[in-house]
Write an enzyme that holds these catalytic residues in place. Structure first.
Site, short mmCIF file in Angstrom:
data_model
loop_
_atom_site.label_atom_id
_atom_site.label_comp_id
_atom_site.label_asym_id
_atom_site.label_seq_id
_atom_site.Cartn_x
_atom_site.Cartn_y
_atom_site.Cartn_z
N ASP A 1 16.73 79.48 75.85
CA ASP A 1 15.64 79.90 75.10
C ASP A 1 15.39 81.13 75.31
OD1 ASP A 1 15.60 76.96 74.72
OD2 ASP A 1 13.42 76.88 74.60
N ASP B 1 10.43 67.86 65.51
CA ASP B 1 9.41 68.29 66.61
C ASP B 1 8.15 67.53 66.45
OD1 ASP B 1 11.57 69.91 67.30
OD2 ASP B 1 10.94 71.50 65.85
O1 LIG Z 1 14.14 74.74 69.25
C1 LIG Z 1 13.26 75.35 68.63
O2 LIG Z 1 13.26 75.83 67.33
C2 LIG Z 1 11.78 75.61 69.41
C3 LIG Z 1 11.09 76.34 68.70
C4 LIG Z 1 9.78 76.61 69.09
C5 LIG Z 1 9.34 76.12 70.46
C6 LIG Z 1 10.36 75.61 71.13
C7 LIG Z 1 11.82 75.47 70.70
N1 LIG Z 1 12.64 74.84 71.14
C8 LIG Z 1 12.67 74.22 72.67
C9 LIG Z 1 13.85 73.62 73.12
O3 LIG Z 1 14.82 73.36 72.48
C10 LIG Z 1 13.85 73.35 74.51
O4 LIG Z 1 14.82 74.14 75.06
C11 LIG Z 1 14.11 71.85 74.73
O5 LIG Z 1 13.32 71.15 74.09
C12 LIG Z 1 14.40 71.56 76.17
O6 LIG Z 1 13.30 70.95 76.74
P1 LIG Z 1 12.84 70.86 78.72
O7 LIG Z 1 14.23 70.17 78.92
O8 LIG Z 1 11.79 69.80 78.44
O9 LIG Z 1 12.88 72.10 79.09
#
Ligand SMILES: O=C(O)c1ccccc1NCC(=O)[C@H](O)[C@H](O)COP(=O)(O)O
EC number: 5.3.1.16
Length: 242
Positions: free
Chosen positions: A14, A133
């Site tokens: 990210d 989400d």
């Molecule tokens: O994916 C998006 O567009 C997004 C938008 C706004 C906030 C977060 C977003 N994505 C976050 C992710 O895709 C995380 O990388 C993913 O959920 C992993 O989560 P974790 O394993 O709990 O760190």
């Protein structure tokens, strides 16, 4: 279900303000920085990843974008790339697809611009996934800051439009290392015959095994973010576990 009947793992990179970061609950301002996104992505590739989940958080939050850097990372990968964050119109979709990514993940636009999303699903098929989400059963858009309707109503609409795949995130779990919301994943799988990619909360190899147990119900893959950066386990261990 994928051919090997095996859970796909998508390590996450990210990007915020040019850095690889992790957020808690996807909240702007909760960032922990993990350095250069390209180095992080190359490290996951070298560790055996077959997928990269690459997110432009600035584009998702509307605080600018990291478009050039995201394109450089995507183009440097020999593995499949799922691109997410701020893909909401023809221009941002064209830029995302021009990186050569395998597919894009559409979030806000699926809630706010259903006609455009139906059009791009018809045009690009499998290259379009929709990110669902949620908090409870309420969808969130605009970098997860605004309510965007009921999960199951939206799912039914997207199914009827031919959406190929869903990336399902429990925002309350995301970035918390509290374990995935298995109930939510089961409920979404029961409501659609399309593959589901799980996201948010993975903390251990047992969490990944529990998600892998849902492959027969329709879970195809799992995104893993914070657990890898926090070194709860290695990607090699994760790939061996599922
Ligand atoms: O994916 C998006 O567009 C997004 C938008 C706004 C906030 C977060 C977003 N994505 C976050 C992710 O895709 C995380 O990388 C993913 O959920 C992993 O989560 P974790 O394993 O709990 O760190």
């Amino acid at each position: 279900m994928n051919a090997a009947n095996k859970l796909e793992l998508l390590p996450a990179v990210d990007v915020r303000d040019g850095q690889a970061v992790r957020l808690v609950h996807g909240e702007s301002g909760s960032e922990t920085s993990y350095g250069d996104p390209l180095q992080a992505a190359l490290a996951w590739q070298a560790a055996g990843a077959e997928w990269l989940h690459l997110v432009d958080l600035d584009a998702a939050f509307g605080t600018g974008d990291n478009r050039a850097q995201i394109a450089q990372v995507a183009r440097s990968m020999d593995i499949k790339v799922e691109l997410s964050g701020g893909i909401r119109d023809d221009d941002s979709l064209a830029a995302a697809l021009a990186t050569g990514c395998t597919r894009v993940n559409i979030g806000t636009a699926a809630l706010e611009d259903p006609e455009w999303v139906a059009k791009i699903i018809a045009e690009h098929g499998d290259k379009i996934a929709v990110g669902l989400d949620v908090r409870g059963t309420t969808l969130r858009g605009r970098g997860w800051t605004r309510d965007g309707g009921d999960l199951y109503e939206t799912l039914a609409r997207l199914d009827s439009e031919g959406c190929a795949r869903y990336v399902v995130t429990d925002i309350n779990k995301d970035g918390t290392l509290q374990g995935p919301n298995l109930e939510l994943l089961k409920n979404v799988c029961a409501a659609t015959d399309r593959p589901v990619v799980a996201s948010g909360g993975v903390s251990s190899l047992d969490d990944l095994r529990a998600i892998a147990a849902l492959v027969p119900e329709g879970v195809e893959g799992s995104i893993v973010g914070k657990a890898l950066y926090a070194k709860a386990f290695t990607l090699e261990e994760a790939l061996a576990a599922v």
